[in-house]
Design a protein around this motif. Structure first.
Motif, PDB file in Angstrom:
ATOM      1  N   SER A  89      13.664 -58.381  29.182  1.00  0.00           N
ATOM      2  CA  SER A  89      13.000 -58.517  27.889  1.00  0.00           C
ATOM      3  C   SER A  89      12.092 -59.735  27.891  1.00  0.00           C
ATOM      4  O   SER A  89      12.431 -60.765  28.478  1.00  0.00           O
ATOM      5  CB  SER A  89      14.046 -58.638  26.772  1.00  0.00           C
ATOM      6  N   PHE A  90      10.951 -59.611  27.237  1.00  0.00           N
ATOM      7  CA  PHE A  90      10.013 -60.723  27.080  1.00  0.00           C
ATOM      8  C   PHE A  90      10.341 -61.526  25.835  1.00  0.00           C
ATOM      9  O   PHE A  90      10.827 -60.966  24.844  1.00  0.00           O
ATOM     10  CB  PHE A  90       8.580 -60.204  26.882  1.00  0.00           C
ATOM     11  N   LYS A 126       6.908 -68.340  26.667  1.00  0.00           N
ATOM     12  CA  LYS A 126       6.624 -67.986  28.057  1.00  0.00           C
ATOM     13  C   LYS A 126       7.855 -67.832  28.940  1.00  0.00           C
ATOM     14  O   LYS A 126       8.019 -68.513  29.940  1.00  0.00           O
ATOM     15  CB  LYS A 126       5.658 -69.003  28.668  1.00  0.00           C
ATOM     16  N   PHE A 127       8.732 -66.889  28.583  1.00  0.00           N
ATOM     17  CA  PHE A 127       9.870 -66.606  29.440  1.00  0.00           C
ATOM     18  C   PHE A 127      10.253 -65.135  29.349  1.00  0.00           C
ATOM     19  O   PHE A 127       9.851 -64.432  28.426  1.00  0.00           O
ATOM     20  CB  PHE A 127      11.083 -67.484  29.100  1.00  0.00           C
ATOM     21  N   ILE A 128      10.994 -64.681  30.362  1.00  0.00           N
ATOM     22  CA  ILE A 128      11.648 -63.385  30.298  1.00  0.00           C
ATOM     23  C   ILE A 128      13.144 -63.613  30.552  1.00  0.00           C
ATOM     24  O   ILE A 128      13.534 -64.614  31.151  1.00  0.00           O
ATOM     25  CB  ILE A 128      11.086 -62.345  31.292  1.00  0.00           C
ATOM     26  N   ILE A 129      13.942 -62.679  30.058  1.00  0.00           N
ATOM     27  CA  ILE A 129      15.388 -62.696  30.271  1.00  0.00           C
ATOM     28  C   ILE A 129      15.751 -61.446  31.058  1.00  0.00           C
ATOM     29  O   ILE A 129      15.215 -60.361  30.792  1.00  0.00           O
ATOM     30  CB  ILE A 129      16.151 -62.692  28.920  1.00  0.00           C
ATOM     31  N   THR A 130      16.648 -61.606  32.027  1.00  0.00           N
ATOM     32  CA  THR A 130      17.157 -60.467  32.773  1.00  0.00           C
ATOM     33  C   THR A 130      18.680 -60.470  32.710  1.00  0.00           C
ATOM     34  O   THR A 130      19.306 -61.528  32.626  1.00  0.00           O
ATOM     35  CB  THR A 130      16.722 -60.508  34.250  1.00  0.00           C
ATOM     36  N   THR A 131      19.267 -59.270  32.732  1.00  0.00           N
ATOM     37  CA  THR A 131      20.718 -59.130  32.814  1.00  0.00           C
ATOM     38  C   THR A 131      21.026 -58.128  33.912  1.00  0.00           C
ATOM     39  O   THR A 131      20.219 -57.249  34.218  1.00  0.00           O
ATOM     40  CB  THR A 131      21.334 -58.671  31.484  1.00  0.00           C
ATOM     41  N   ALA A 151      18.613 -58.079  23.893  1.00  0.00           N
ATOM     42  CA  ALA A 151      17.603 -58.209  22.835  1.00  0.00           C
ATOM     43  C   ALA A 151      17.340 -59.685  22.587  1.00  0.00           C
ATOM     44  O   ALA A 151      18.243 -60.518  22.705  1.00  0.00           O
ATOM     45  CB  ALA A 151      18.080 -57.537  21.542  1.00  0.00           C
ATOM     46  N   ILE A 152      16.085 -60.005  22.254  1.00  0.00           N
ATOM     47  CA  ILE A 152      15.679 -61.376  21.926  1.00  0.00           C
ATOM     48  C   ILE A 152      15.176 -61.373  20.489  1.00  0.00           C
ATOM     49  O   ILE A 152      14.405 -60.487  20.098  1.00  0.00           O
ATOM     50  CB  ILE A 152      14.572 -61.887  22.877  1.00  0.00           C
ATOM     51  N   SER A 153      15.600 -62.361  19.707  1.00  0.00           N
ATOM     52  CA  SER A 153      15.166 -62.436  18.308  1.00  0.00           C
ATOM     53  C   SER A 153      13.661 -62.681  18.224  1.00  0.00           C
ATOM     54  O   SER A 153      13.044 -63.195  19.158  1.00  0.00           O
ATOM     55  CB  SER A 153      15.920 -63.543  17.574  1.00  0.00           C
ATOM     56  N   ARG A 154      13.086 -62.338  17.089  1.00  0.00           N
ATOM     57  CA  ARG A 154      11.633 -62.482  16.901  1.00  0.00           C
ATOM     58  C   ARG A 154      11.146 -63.920  17.037  1.00  0.00           C
ATOM     59  O   ARG A 154      10.016 -64.150  17.422  1.00  0.00           O
ATOM     60  CB  ARG A 154      11.220 -61.930  15.542  1.00  0.00           C
ATOM     61  N   ASP A 155      12.013 -64.890  16.708  1.00  0.00           N
ATOM     62  CA  ASP A 155      11.598 -66.295  16.820  1.00  0.00           C
ATOM     63  C   ASP A 155      12.003 -66.916  18.161  1.00  0.00           C
ATOM     64  O   ASP A 155      11.869 -68.115  18.363  1.00  0.00           O
ATOM     65  CB  ASP A 155      12.156 -67.126  15.661  1.00  0.00           C
ATOM     66  N   ASP A 156      12.494 -66.107  19.100  1.00  0.00           N
ATOM     67  CA  ASP A 156      12.879 -66.539  20.453  1.00  0.00           C
ATOM     68  C   ASP A 156      14.029 -67.532  20.482  1.00  0.00           C
ATOM     69  O   ASP A 156      14.236 -68.209  21.484  1.00  0.00           O
ATOM     70  CB  ASP A 156      11.685 -67.143  21.218  1.00  0.00           C
ATOM     71  N   ALA A 165      20.820 -61.593  22.423  1.00  0.00           N
ATOM     72  CA  ALA A 165      22.041 -60.798  22.293  1.00  0.00           C
ATOM     73  C   ALA A 165      22.222 -59.971  23.562  1.00  0.00           C
ATOM     74  O   ALA A 165      21.255 -59.424  24.095  1.00  0.00           O
ATOM     75  CB  ALA A 165      21.955 -59.878  21.079  1.00  0.00           C
ATOM     76  N   THR A 166      23.476 -59.925  24.058  1.00  0.00           N
ATOM     77  CA  THR A 166      23.791 -59.109  25.223  1.00  0.00           C
ATOM     78  C   THR A 166      24.978 -58.207  24.894  1.00  0.00           C
ATOM     79  O   THR A 166      25.860 -58.570  24.129  1.00  0.00           O
ATOM     80  CB  THR A 166      24.160 -59.981  26.447  1.00  0.00           C
TER      81      THR A 166
END
Length: 181
Positions: free
Chosen positions: A70-71, A78-83, A142-147, A151-152
């Protein structure tokens, strides 16, 4: 391309793609794969000519297939999260890749169309943050709108909330009878 429904094959992963994410500005596409990598594709932004998608980044560091990517929502983050099935969550910076892309764009303007160059993708093997997030494979992200929150969801029947600043655990939601997807 949505306006013409033109689809193009993007090669690079060596195993099936499990998750896709589009950046908020529609400039980048991230693909997460069973080959334990995430590829970052430049697909062209607002006002840019659409072209064949180009792989500009490869993120390596998970030891098992990656189930979600997710971006961040706000471009300044400027980050992405991976699981992954390795039960970890990782945060990856996009800043160096974006600097590289700005430099390439500047060089392209200076060359003013003297043929197309094929540049390689930047390999990123060190995440900004990483945590063992669950006891079983992580399937939802999921990433919140304000970054600020992440949530995992996992096969361990838990949903967890994390602080995006340092991936510290904020809370755990219990009560699911089956693993989360």
């Amino acid at each position: 391309r949505l306006d013409t429904l033109d689809a193009r094959l993007m090669s690079g992963h060596t195993s099936p793609v499990m998750s896709l994410a589009l950046s908020e500005d529609n400039t980048y596409l991230a693909s997460a794969s069973k080959d334990c990598t995430v590829r970052l594709w430049h697909i062209g932004g607002e006002g840019e000519e659409r072209h064949q998608p180009t792989c500009v980044g490869v993120f390596k560091g998970h030891t098992k297939p990656i189930g979600a990517v997710s971006f961040c929502r706000m471009l300044a983050s400027k980050f992405i999260i991976t699981t992954s099935q390795d039960t970890t969550m990782k945060m990856w910076s996009l800043k160096e890749i974006q600097k590289m892309m700005a430099k390439r764009k500047k060089q392209k303007k200076q060359k003013s169309g003297h043929g197309e160059e094929k540049e390689g993708a930047m390999v990123v093997s060190q995440s900004m943050h990483g945590v063992v997030a669950h006891e079983k494979a992580i399937n939802g992200l999921a990433i919140s709108r304000d970054d600020r929150l992440i949530a995992t969801g996992s096969g361990d029947r838990l949903v967890k909330l994390w602080s995006a600043s340092d991936l510290s655990l904020v809370g755990t939601l219990k009560g699911h009878k089956r693993g989360g997807w």
